[in-house]
Each structure stands twice: as structure tokens, then as C-alpha cells.
Enzyme design. Structure first.
Site, short mmCIF file in Angstrom:
data_model
loop_
_atom_site.label_atom_id
_atom_site.label_comp_id
_atom_site.label_asym_id
_atom_site.label_seq_id
_atom_site.Cartn_x
_atom_site.Cartn_y
_atom_site.Cartn_z
N TYR A 55 0.80 -1.23 0.00
CA TYR A 55 0.00 0.00 0.00
C TYR A 55 0.83 1.28 0.00
CZ TYR A 55 -4.37 -2.49 0.35
OH TYR A 55 -5.45 -3.29 0.06
N ASN A 91 -13.33 2.70 -5.52
CA ASN A 91 -11.93 3.15 -5.55
C ASN A 91 -11.52 3.74 -4.20
OD1 ASN A 91 -12.03 2.41 -8.18
ND2 ASN A 91 -12.23 4.48 -9.00
N HIS A 108 -15.25 0.91 -0.36
CA HIS A 108 -14.08 0.09 -0.02
C HIS A 108 -13.03 0.88 0.76
CE1 HIS A 108 -15.09 -3.02 -3.42
NE2 HIS A 108 -15.85 -3.16 -2.35
N CYS A 135 -0.18 4.15 17.09
CA CYS A 135 -1.51 4.76 16.94
C CYS A 135 -1.53 6.09 17.69
CB CYS A 135 -2.58 3.83 17.49
SG CYS A 135 -4.21 4.63 17.55
N SER A 177 -15.18 -4.16 -13.40
CA SER A 177 -15.33 -5.46 -14.06
C SER A 177 -16.57 -6.20 -13.57
CB SER A 177 -14.08 -6.32 -13.82
OG SER A 177 -13.90 -6.51 -12.43
N ASN A 201 -17.75 1.33 -19.97
CA ASN A 201 -16.56 0.56 -19.62
C ASN A 201 -15.73 0.33 -20.88
OD1 ASN A 201 -15.45 -0.69 -17.20
ND2 ASN A 201 -15.62 -2.65 -18.27
N LEU A 202 -14.44 0.05 -20.65
CA LEU A 202 -13.56 -0.20 -21.79
C LEU A 202 -14.06 -1.39 -22.61
CD1 LEU A 202 -10.95 0.95 -22.95
CD2 LEU A 202 -9.68 -0.66 -21.54
N GLU A 203 -14.56 -2.40 -21.90
CA GLU A 203 -15.04 -3.62 -22.58
C GLU A 203 -16.24 -4.15 -21.79
OE1 GLU A 203 -11.81 -6.36 -20.17
OE2 GLU A 203 -11.34 -5.55 -22.15
C1 BJW Z 1 -11.61 0.83 -18.10
C2 BJW Z 1 -10.45 1.53 -18.45
C3 BJW Z 1 -10.63 2.82 -18.96
C4 BJW Z 1 -9.86 -0.39 -17.71
N1 BJW Z 1 -11.87 3.32 -19.12
N2 BJW Z 1 -12.84 1.36 -18.27
C5 BJW Z 1 -18.03 -16.21 -3.84
C6 BJW Z 1 -19.14 -15.75 -4.57
C7 BJW Z 1 -19.61 -14.42 -4.38
C8 BJW Z 1 -19.01 -13.57 -3.48
C9 BJW Z 1 -17.91 -14.05 -2.77
C10 BJW Z 1 -17.44 -15.35 -2.95
N3 BJW Z 1 -16.37 -15.53 -2.14
C11 BJW Z 1 -16.16 -14.37 -1.46
C12 BJW Z 1 -17.09 -13.47 -1.83
C13 BJW Z 1 -17.22 -12.07 -1.35
C14 BJW Z 1 -16.09 -11.19 -1.87
C15 BJW Z 1 -16.09 -11.27 -3.41
O1 BJW Z 1 -16.85 -10.62 -4.09
N4 BJW Z 1 -15.21 -12.08 -3.99
C16 BJW Z 1 -15.21 -12.23 -5.45
C17 BJW Z 1 -13.85 -11.93 -6.00
C18 BJW Z 1 -15.76 -13.58 -5.78
N5 BJW Z 1 -16.38 -9.84 -1.44
C19 BJW Z 1 -16.01 -9.40 -0.24
O2 BJW Z 1 -15.36 -10.08 0.53
C20 BJW Z 1 -16.49 -8.02 0.14
N6 BJW Z 1 -17.16 -8.07 1.39
C21 BJW Z 1 -18.30 -8.76 1.54
O3 BJW Z 1 -18.83 -9.40 0.64
O4 BJW Z 1 -18.84 -8.66 2.80
C22 BJW Z 1 -20.05 -9.40 3.09
C23 BJW Z 1 -21.31 -8.72 2.62
C24 BJW Z 1 -22.40 -9.46 2.23
C25 BJW Z 1 -23.58 -8.85 1.82
C26 BJW Z 1 -23.68 -7.47 1.81
C27 BJW Z 1 -22.59 -6.74 2.20
C28 BJW Z 1 -21.41 -7.38 2.58
C29 BJW Z 1 -15.32 -7.06 0.27
C30 BJW Z 1 -14.66 -6.79 -1.05
C31 BJW Z 1 -13.43 -5.94 -0.84
C32 BJW Z 1 -12.73 -5.64 -2.16
N7 BJW Z 1 -11.49 -5.04 -1.88
C33 BJW Z 1 -10.66 -4.61 -3.01
C34 BJW Z 1 -9.33 -4.09 -2.43
C35 BJW Z 1 -9.60 -2.76 -1.69
C36 BJW Z 1 -8.38 -2.00 -1.36
C37 BJW Z 1 -7.41 -1.81 -2.49
O5 BJW Z 1 -7.71 -1.11 -3.49
O6 BJW Z 1 -6.32 -2.35 -2.37
O7 BJW Z 1 -11.32 -3.59 -3.75
S1 BJW Z 1 -10.37 -5.88 -4.24
C38 BJW Z 1 -10.41 -4.80 -5.62
O8 BJW Z 1 -11.54 -5.17 -6.48
C39 BJW Z 1 -10.72 -3.41 -5.06
C40 BJW Z 1 -11.74 -2.90 -6.05
O9 BJW Z 1 -12.51 -1.87 -5.48
C41 BJW Z 1 -12.53 -4.14 -6.40
C42 BJW Z 1 -13.28 -4.03 -7.70
O10 BJW Z 1 -12.42 -3.90 -8.77
P1 BJW Z 1 -12.82 -3.00 -10.02
O11 BJW Z 1 -12.88 -1.60 -9.62
O12 BJW Z 1 -13.98 -3.56 -10.69
O13 BJW Z 1 -11.49 -3.15 -10.91
P2 BJW Z 1 -11.14 -4.25 -12.02
O14 BJW Z 1 -9.69 -4.18 -12.27
O15 BJW Z 1 -11.69 -5.58 -11.66
O16 BJW Z 1 -11.95 -3.77 -13.31
C43 BJW Z 1 -11.60 -2.58 -13.99
C44 BJW Z 1 -12.54 -2.42 -15.19
O17 BJW Z 1 -12.25 -1.17 -15.79
C45 BJW Z 1 -12.36 -3.50 -16.27
O18 BJW Z 1 -13.65 -3.99 -16.65
C46 BJW Z 1 -11.71 -2.76 -17.43
O19 BJW Z 1 -12.15 -3.21 -18.69
C47 BJW Z 1 -12.15 -1.34 -17.19
N8 BJW Z 1 -11.20 -0.33 -17.67
N9 BJW Z 1 -9.37 0.79 -18.21
C48 BJW Z 1 -12.92 2.62 -18.78
N10 BJW Z 1 -9.55 3.62 -19.36
#
Ligand code: BJW
Length: 232
Positions: A55, A91, A108, A135, A177, A201-203
Site C-alpha cells: 500500500y 476506488n 471500499h 496509533c 469489471s 466501460n472499456l469492454e
Molecule cells: C476501463 C479503463 C478505462 C480499464 N476506461 N474502463 C463467492 C461468490 C460471491 C461472493 C464471494 C465469494 N467468495 C467471497 C465473496 C465475497 C467477496 C467477493 O466478491 N469475492 C469475489 C472476487 C468472488 N467480497 C467481499 O469479501 C467483500 N465483502 C463482503 O462481501 O462482505 C459481506 C457482505 C455481504 C452482503 C452485503 C454486504 C457485505 C469485500 C470486497 C473488498 C474488495 N477489496 C478490493 C481491495 C480494496 C483495497 C485496495 O484497493 O487495495 O477492492 S479488491 C479490488 O476489487 C478493489 C476494487 O474496489 C474491487 C473491484 O475492482 P474494479 O474496480 O472492478 O477493478 P477491475 O480491475 O476488476 O476492473 C476494472 C474495469 O475497468 C475492467 O472492466 C476494465 O475493462 C475497465 N477499464 N481501463 C474505462 N480507461
């Protein structure tokens, strides 16, 4: 179509053209780092120094980055749209607020904040973190962590988000995504409410068939779409 109440979900693709990496694209963050090690509470408990090494450079890069034309267009939408606009971002960067977005939920967490695992205090933070960081609230060393939401942790302000999804008439998903829950499920909530859903989205994302789609870089498609919405 005319709308009164917009919920916008943003993801890493929105900030890609500001120089901040996405997670799952080719060469993305998760191709370089093991998410179990750096983005879970268990990983932090096992090796906090490794998590800080992940980080700290991202915090420095984020401090140097500036908002792009897509961030600015969304701020303009919030300012000039005659109805309600709520932005929910996955983000942890601060580029949407830097562009002027105010009605914003960081579901997040925020990289420019730290939290103590002992007393729970959350503070703004600009520098690096280390296992020796004390802390400022309770003086405990070793438990200061980025104030972000890791896998297995509960995202922030979910009640407020679901309430907004239950009343919106347009759901906009931008630069994500659609693979991480609960954010990936927001489109179902919005569609159950009867909202129109649009993906910029890009794709095509995982759930692309649920949306009207416009594909291309955020800096091109977002300003164009905002222009159209504001023109009515
Ligand atoms: C462009 C572009 C350009 C590129 N122009 N577009 C099994 C089944 C279902 C769920 C689960 C499971 N096992 C576990 C889970 C739950 C889990 C989960 O979802 N896991 C999956 C991976 C399966 N989720 C959790 O644990 C969450 N908590 C939770 O569920 O609590 C219980 C609950 C239940 C019910 C209600 C409420 C709560 C917590 C998730 C925490 C995610 N943390 C992260 C890291 C945060 C800190 C950090 O940044 O380091 O968050 S992971 C990472 O992914 C980050 C992001 O916010 C998150 C999403 O990613 P994002 O933003 O979509 O990025 P990408 O890279 O995936 O996509 C980018 C997109 O942009 C692409 O499509 C490109 O094409 C596009 N793009 N350039 C426009 N120029």
C-alpha cells in the site's frame, strides 16, 4: 429518457487514465500481487510488513495523480443535474472528490486514511505506514492499517447504498469489471427497482447483458454520456 434519481457505481477503470492501475486487466495489480497476502485481514495478521509494502507505493502514486476528464464530467453531472446524484465508488483513491464530487460513498474505504486495529480510530494519513507506526489515539504499535475494505470485510455504508438503489431510476456503472460483491450485485437491486441500467466501460463487464452499454476509455465515453444526460 428523462431521469430524476441517479446512482453511479465507479471502479478502477475510471482512474486508469490518471495513471492508477486496475486490478484484473492484463498487467493489473492482481497479476503482480497475491490478493490473499495483501488484501485480506488474515494476510495482514500473517505479514503486516508485506501489506505495508503493497500500500505505501500506491499511496504515494495516488498523491501524485490528478483527476481526468471522466472524474470532472461526473462532478459536473452532480453539480448541474436537476435531480439527485449519489456516487458509490469502489476506488480508494481521492480523485472523484479532487474533481469536485461531494455526494460520494467510498464503499471500499480510503487509502489516504489509516485505522488502528486496537482502538478503531480512523485518521487522515499522507506518509508511509510500518509495523512500528504508533496509533495516535491509543499508542499501540503494529496494528495501524490502511482504512480500506479487504476481502471478507464488510463494505461501508451498505444501508445507505441499498436505500439509494431502491429509489433510483438510472443506475450507471463505470470502469468496473463487476466481479466483486456486493458491488457486482447492485445492478440487480437497481433493476428490481425498475431503474434503467447503463454501463460505461472499456469492454463488456461480467454482467454486461444486464446493461445498455457504451464501450471505450472513460475519458471519452463518460464526458459524452454526461453531456447527453444534462441536455435532457
Ligand atoms: C476501463 C479503463 C478505462 C480499464 N476506461 N474502463 C463467492 C461468490 C460471491 C461472493 C464471494 C465469494 N467468495 C467471497 C465473496 C465475497 C467477496 C467477493 O466478491 N469475492 C469475489 C472476487 C468472488 N467480497 C467481499 O469479501 C467483500 N465483502 C463482503 O462481501 O462482505 C459481506 C457482505 C455481504 C452482503 C452485503 C454486504 C457485505 C469485500 C470486497 C473488498 C474488495 N477489496 C478490493 C481491495 C480494496 C483495497 C485496495 O484497493 O487495495 O477492492 S479488491 C479490488 O476489487 C478493489 C476494487 O474496489 C474491487 C473491484 O475492482 P474494479 O474496480 O472492478 O477493478 P477491475 O480491475 O476488476 O476492473 C476494472 C474495469 O475497468 C475492467 O472492466 C476494465 O475493462 C475497465 N477499464 N481501463 C474505462 N480507461
Amino acid at each position: 429518457m428523462r431521469f430524476n434519481n441517479i446512482v453511479i457505481l465507479t471502479g478502477a477503470g475510471l482512474s486508469a487514465e490518471s495513471g492508477l492501475g486496475t486490478f484484473r486487466d492484463k498487467g493489473g495489480v492482481w497479476s503482480e500481487f497475491n490478493l490473499e497476502e495483501v488484501a485480506t485481514p488474515e494476510g495482514f495478521a500473517r505479514n503486516p510488513a508485506k501489506v505495508h509494502e503493497f500500500y505505501n507505493p500506491r499511496r504515494r502514486r495516488q498523491a501524485e495523480a490528478g483527476p481526468n476528464s471522466a472524474h470532472r464530467a461526473l462532478a459536473r453531472l452532480e453539480r448541474d443535474f436537476p435531480g439527485q446524484v449519489l456516487t458509490v465508488t469502489q476506488n480508494i483513491d481521492a480523485l472523484q472528490e479532487a474533481a469536485g464530487t461531494r455526494n460520494l460513498i467510498h464503499m471500499h474505504g480510503e487509502l489516504a486514511r489509516v485505522r488502528c486495529g486496537s482502538c478503531g480510530v480512523s485518521l487522515p494519513w499522507e506518509g508511509d505506514l510500518s509495523v512500528g507506526t504508533l496509533c495516535a489515539g491509543c499508542g499501540m504499535p503494529g496494528l495501524m492499517r490502511p482504512d480500506v475494505v479487504w476481502f471478507g470485510e464488510m463494505p461501508r455504508q451498505m444501508d445507505r447504498i441499498y436505500e439509494a438503489l431502491g429509489t433510483c431510476d438510472l443506475f450507471l456503472s463505470i470502469g468496473t469489471s463487476g466481479t466483486v460483491y456486493p458491488a457486482a450485485g447492485f445492478v440487480f437491486e437497481a433493476k428490481n427497482t425498475g431503474a434503467h441500467a447503463v454501463e460505461l466501460n472499456l469492454e463488456p463487464s461480467e454482467g454486461a447483458d444486464l446493461f445498455d452499454e457504451r464501450h471505450g476509455p472513460a475519458t471519452a465515453v463518460v464526458p459524452m454520456y454526461v453531456e447527453r444526460l444534462l441536455a435532457g
